[in-house]
Each structure stands twice: as C-alpha cells, then as structure tokens.
Scaffold this active site. Structure first.
Site, PDB file in Angstrom:
ATOM      1  N   THR A 148      54.135  55.403  84.739  1.00 19.33           N
ATOM      2  CA  THR A 148      54.250  56.149  85.994  1.00 19.33           C
ATOM      3  C   THR A 148      54.120  57.659  85.816  1.00 19.33           C
ATOM      4  O   THR A 148      53.520  58.337  86.642  1.00 19.33           O
ATOM      5  CB  THR A 148      55.635  55.839  86.624  1.00 19.33           C
ATOM      6  OG1 THR A 148      55.700  54.437  86.829  1.00 19.33           O
ATOM      7  CG2 THR A 148      55.833  56.546  87.931  1.00 19.33           C
ATOM      8  N   ASP A 150      50.021  50.110  81.526  1.00 23.53           N
ATOM      9  CA  ASP A 150      51.369  49.852  82.022  1.00 23.53           C
ATOM     10  C   ASP A 150      52.146  49.319  80.823  1.00 23.53           C
ATOM     11  O   ASP A 150      51.624  48.519  80.038  1.00 23.53           O
ATOM     12  CB  ASP A 150      51.319  48.796  83.128  1.00 23.53           C
ATOM     13  CG  ASP A 150      52.670  48.594  83.786  1.00 23.53           C
ATOM     14  OD1 ASP A 150      52.811  48.998  84.953  1.00 23.53           O
ATOM     15  OD2 ASP A 150      53.578  48.033  83.131  1.00 23.53           O
ATOM     16  N   SER A 151      53.383  49.728  80.689  1.00 29.27           N
ATOM     17  CA  SER A 151      54.090  49.372  79.455  1.00 29.27           C
ATOM     18  C   SER A 151      54.382  47.879  79.344  1.00 29.27           C
ATOM     19  O   SER A 151      54.734  47.402  78.270  1.00 29.27           O
ATOM     20  CB  SER A 151      55.355  50.202  79.284  1.00 29.27           C
ATOM     21  OG  SER A 151      56.374  49.748  80.120  1.00 29.27           O
ATOM     22  N   SER A 152      54.197  47.128  80.417  1.00 30.03           N
ATOM     23  CA  SER A 152      54.350  45.665  80.308  1.00 30.03           C
ATOM     24  C   SER A 152      53.263  45.079  79.404  1.00 30.03           C
ATOM     25  O   SER A 152      53.395  43.957  78.915  1.00 30.03           O
ATOM     26  CB  SER A 152      54.253  45.008  81.675  1.00 30.03           C
ATOM     27  OG  SER A 152      55.269  45.506  82.490  1.00 30.03           O
ATOM     28  N   THR A 206      68.478  50.754  76.060  1.00 32.09           N
ATOM     29  CA  THR A 206      68.094  49.619  76.898  1.00 32.09           C
ATOM     30  C   THR A 206      67.758  50.186  78.266  1.00 32.09           C
ATOM     31  O   THR A 206      68.451  51.095  78.738  1.00 32.09           O
ATOM     32  CB  THR A 206      69.318  48.671  77.035  1.00 32.09           C
ATOM     33  OG1 THR A 206      69.600  48.133  75.754  1.00 32.09           O
ATOM     34  CG2 THR A 206      69.077  47.541  78.003  1.00 32.09           C
ATOM     35  N   THR A 209      74.603  39.269  70.982  1.00 37.60           N
ATOM     36  CA  THR A 209      75.391  38.981  72.188  1.00 37.60           C
ATOM     37  C   THR A 209      74.649  39.373  73.466  1.00 37.60           C
ATOM     38  O   THR A 209      73.867  40.314  73.484  1.00 37.60           O
ATOM     39  CB  THR A 209      76.757  39.698  72.164  1.00 37.60           C
ATOM     40  OG1 THR A 209      77.410  39.461  73.411  1.00 37.60           O
ATOM     41  CG2 THR A 209      76.641  41.184  71.939  1.00 37.60           C
ATOM     42  N   GLN A 210      74.934  38.623  74.529  1.00 40.17           N
ATOM     43  CA  GLN A 210      74.385  38.964  75.849  1.00 40.17           C
ATOM     44  C   GLN A 210      75.082  40.190  76.429  1.00 40.17           C
ATOM     45  O   GLN A 210      74.572  40.801  77.371  1.00 40.17           O
ATOM     46  CB  GLN A 210      74.584  37.789  76.812  1.00 40.17           C
ATOM     47  CG  GLN A 210      73.770  36.579  76.451  1.00 40.17           C
ATOM     48  CD  GLN A 210      74.065  35.373  77.334  1.00 40.17           C
ATOM     49  OE1 GLN A 210      74.593  35.497  78.433  1.00 40.17           O
ATOM     50  NE2 GLN A 210      73.701  34.204  76.855  1.00 40.17           N
ATOM     51  N   CYS A 211      76.258  40.539  75.880  1.00 39.95           N
ATOM     52  CA  CYS A 211      76.976  41.716  76.379  1.00 39.95           C
ATOM     53  C   CYS A 211      76.187  42.967  76.044  1.00 39.95           C
ATOM     54  O   CYS A 211      75.575  43.055  74.987  1.00 39.95           O
ATOM     55  CB  CYS A 211      78.356  41.836  75.731  1.00 39.95           C
ATOM     56  SG  CYS A 211      79.487  40.562  76.227  1.00 39.95           S
TER      57      CYS A 211
HETATM   58  N1  ASP Z   1      55.547  49.763  85.238  1.00 39.49           N
HETATM   59  C1  ASP Z   1      55.651  51.085  84.695  1.00 39.49           C
HETATM   60  C2  ASP Z   1      55.539  50.986  83.193  1.00 39.49           C
HETATM   61  O1  ASP Z   1      56.475  50.635  82.531  1.00 39.49           O
HETATM   62  C3  ASP Z   1      56.928  51.703  85.123  1.00 39.49           C
HETATM   63  C4  ASP Z   1      57.172  53.079  84.578  1.00 39.49           C
HETATM   64  O2  ASP Z   1      56.325  53.753  84.047  1.00 39.49           O
HETATM   65  O3  ASP Z   1      58.280  53.535  84.713  1.00 39.49           O
HETATM   66  O4  ASP Z   1      54.485  51.246  82.672  1.00 39.49           O
END
Ligand code: ASP
Length: 341
Positions: free
Chosen positions: A14, A58-60, A166, A277-279
């Site tokens: 973004t 996009d970082s995904s 995180t 852990t999930q915590c």
């Molecule tokens: N979907 C975007 C990404 O992670 C969100 C961001 O940049 O904050 O690439």
C-alpha cells in the site's frame, strides 16, 4: 556533503500506491519518482537512493523466492550503503522481516522494514511518517557505529525487533505488536533508543548471507473438537519434514490417546514436531502441565516464545541447509539474533 547513505528498497504494498486519476483505483507509482510524492526526502542530511522490485507485489505473494531476491539486493549493495529501508506490504511483513533477520549472519548495518495502512498519496497517510522515521533510524550512527545494527520494523512511532513482530490490526495505524520483547525505540519529538535491548554489533565482522529454504513444513492449529481424521491426514502429508503444532497456553494439547499416538508415529517416521503456543504472549513450557508433558515425552520440540512467523521462517531456513534431524533441532533451539528468550 552527505555523510551517510541509505538504500530504499520498494517491494510493493500500500505505501507505494497512488490513486489513478482516471479509474480511481490504487496502483503502484513509479518508485524512481518517490521524491515527488515525499519531497521531505530531499531535506535529509543523508543521501538516499532507491530501487524497486521490477514488478511490485502485494505482500500476500511473498515467498522464499522473493525473500531471496530482496536479500540479494541487500547483499549487492551491502558495502556501499550504511543502512537499508525496506518498504513492504503490511500483511506478511512480519514473515519477510523475520526471514531476513535469519538470512543475514553478522549483520552490522540497520535494515528497517516499514509500510503503511494508507497509501502515501492519500492526505491522511501514515506512510510519510513511517518512511521518514525509518530512514532516520537506518542512517543513525554514533562514532561510526550504527545505533540499530539489526533487522527492525518501524510502524506508528515504534521500532520493533523484526523477528518478534506480528501483524495485529488490519484497520488501525498501530498495526504491529511485539508481545514478548520490548520496543527498541520510540519516536516522539526525539527518537528514544532503548540501547539496553538493541543487539550489539556482532564480534565477527564477516557478514554472511544464506539463501537455501526448504518449504516442506506445515502448521497444525489445534482446536477443541479437532477430529482424528484431520490430525492423521495432516501428519501423513507427503514430503513433510517438520510440523509446527499450534497448541494452547503454555504448550498444552489434548491428552487423548489417539492424538498422542498419531504424534508419536509421525516422530518415529522422522518428522520434526515443534510446539508453538496460540497465545500471543508468553512461552511454551512443556513441563508445566500434564497436557504438555505428554508432548515433551514423545520428543516434541518446545518453541519457547518464538512468534509463529519466526518459527516458520527459521525452520525453513534450517531445513534448507541440513536434513540431519538432531542438527535441525539443535539449530532451532539456539538463539540466533534475539528471536527468543
Ligand atoms: N495487501 C497489502 C500488502 O500487504 C496491504 C498493505 O500493504 O498494507 O501488500
């Protein structure tokens, strides 16, 4: 005369987007024109150069291959620059930043990750402050020694150790948290560095870069009612070298016979099982409760207070370099760069 040089690396996300005037949609802007978007950059005392991924992502869509591309960019420019700022989408920034912290041994220069929740061209953007302060931190030296010689993540006035972070919010400007380690610095009128928690310069000066990853790992998140079928199918996946069990509390899991037998069988087949852990805060202690002891006795490796992002990236990097089970466990349990307590 500029005394320090910082390299800005734009990977996507973004922060580097502007609204297309005709369509109204967000699109990445030409990063070589960053100073048009942020003219404040021209006022810095340090010299700033920028490079970008050929195709910002996009970082995904980040993965070990893109982590390698990023660290190669850092390696190629390592001698020439005093610090690096990596602009990255926030969604998987904690993973990439953790991976980078493990990929570079004996790092002696700041690498600061940042991004934003709103694009830099939007009037209420958080991107400008994040970018400007990240550059300031990456170029901060005293007596030729960097103030933050580690991989860090700067967001909304706070500097974190990267491999402790995180992503916590998809909505708020303070999107990141480091639950198990204090912040490294806080930006107010001045930047208040907490030197007692920042890594010192490494004694060994020879920087080393590691690029081999093994992606044959998996994460199994436990939940009350998880079925035997789900667990046994998960553990029986082909080509899996290690599985991270996301357990409850201080590393506890059901003591049902079928569950412990399934874990035992997987370990006997050579699969490494790690307990995280999930915590969000606190750590795994498999000796505390009966429900943790069962796992400990079977040879499940306690992951201490590692974040899931750190556990995944560290494990993939270790497995990329050795398949010897006892070496993998020994390296995983060792504290590399302050990622665990
Ligand atoms: N979907 C975007 C990404 O992670 C969100 C961001 O940049 O904050 O690439």
């Amino acid at each position: 005369m500029h005394n320090k040089k910082v390299l800005l690396i734009y990977t996507g996300g973004t922060i580097g987007m502007i609204t297309d005037q005709s369509s109204g949609a967000l699109r990445p802007f030409n990063f070589s024109q960053i100073t048009q978007q942020v003219p404040e950059l021209l006022k810095f005392k340090c010299a700033i150069d920028s490079i970008a991924f050929e195709k910002p992502i996009d970082s995904s869509n980040m993965n070990p291959e893109t982590w390698v591309s990023l660290v190669k960019m850092i390696e190629q420019n390592y001698e020439e620059y005093d610090g690096f700022v990596v602009l990255h989408g926030t969604d998987t920034m904690a993973y990439t930043a953790s991976a980078v912290s493990f990929m570079i041994k004996n790092l002696s220069k700041p690498i600061v990750f940042t991004g934003s929740q709103l694009p830099i061209g939007i009037i209420r953007t958080d991107g400008k402050e994040n970018l400007i302060t990240a550059i300031e931190i990456a170029s901060a030296y005293k007596n030729h020694v960097p103030l933050v010689p580690e991989v860090a993540l700067y967001f909304e006035y706070k500097l974190f150790r990267a491999n402790r972070t995180t992503k916590l919010s998809a909505h708020h400007f303070n999107a990141f948290e480091s639950f198990n380690y204090p912040i490294l610095a806080e930006a107010g009128i001045d930047i208040d560095y907490r030197f007692n928690v920042i890594n010192p310069l490494p004694k060994d000066k020879k920087v080393e870069f590691q690029y081999q990853f093994e992606t044959g790992i998996s994460v199994l998140k436990l939940f009350p009612g998880i079925s035997q079928d789900t667990v046994t199918h998960h553990l029986a996946q082909p080509n899996i070298k290690a599985i991270i069990l996301e357990t409850y509390g201080s590393g506890n899991a059901t003591t049902e016979k079928w569950f412990l037998e399934a874990i035992e069988k997987a370990i006997q087949q050579g699969i490494i099982i790690i307990n995280i852990t999930q915590c969000k805060s606190g750590k795994v202690d498999q000796t505390k409760y009966e429900t943790g002891k069962g796992l400990h006795k079977l040879g499940v490796v306690g992951g201490s207070d590692l974040t899931i992002e750190s556990a995944i990236t560290k494990l993939m990097l270790i497995l990329g370099n050795t398949s010897d089970k006892s070496k993998v466990i020994e390296q995983f349990e060792r504290n590399w760069v302050g990622e665990k307590g």
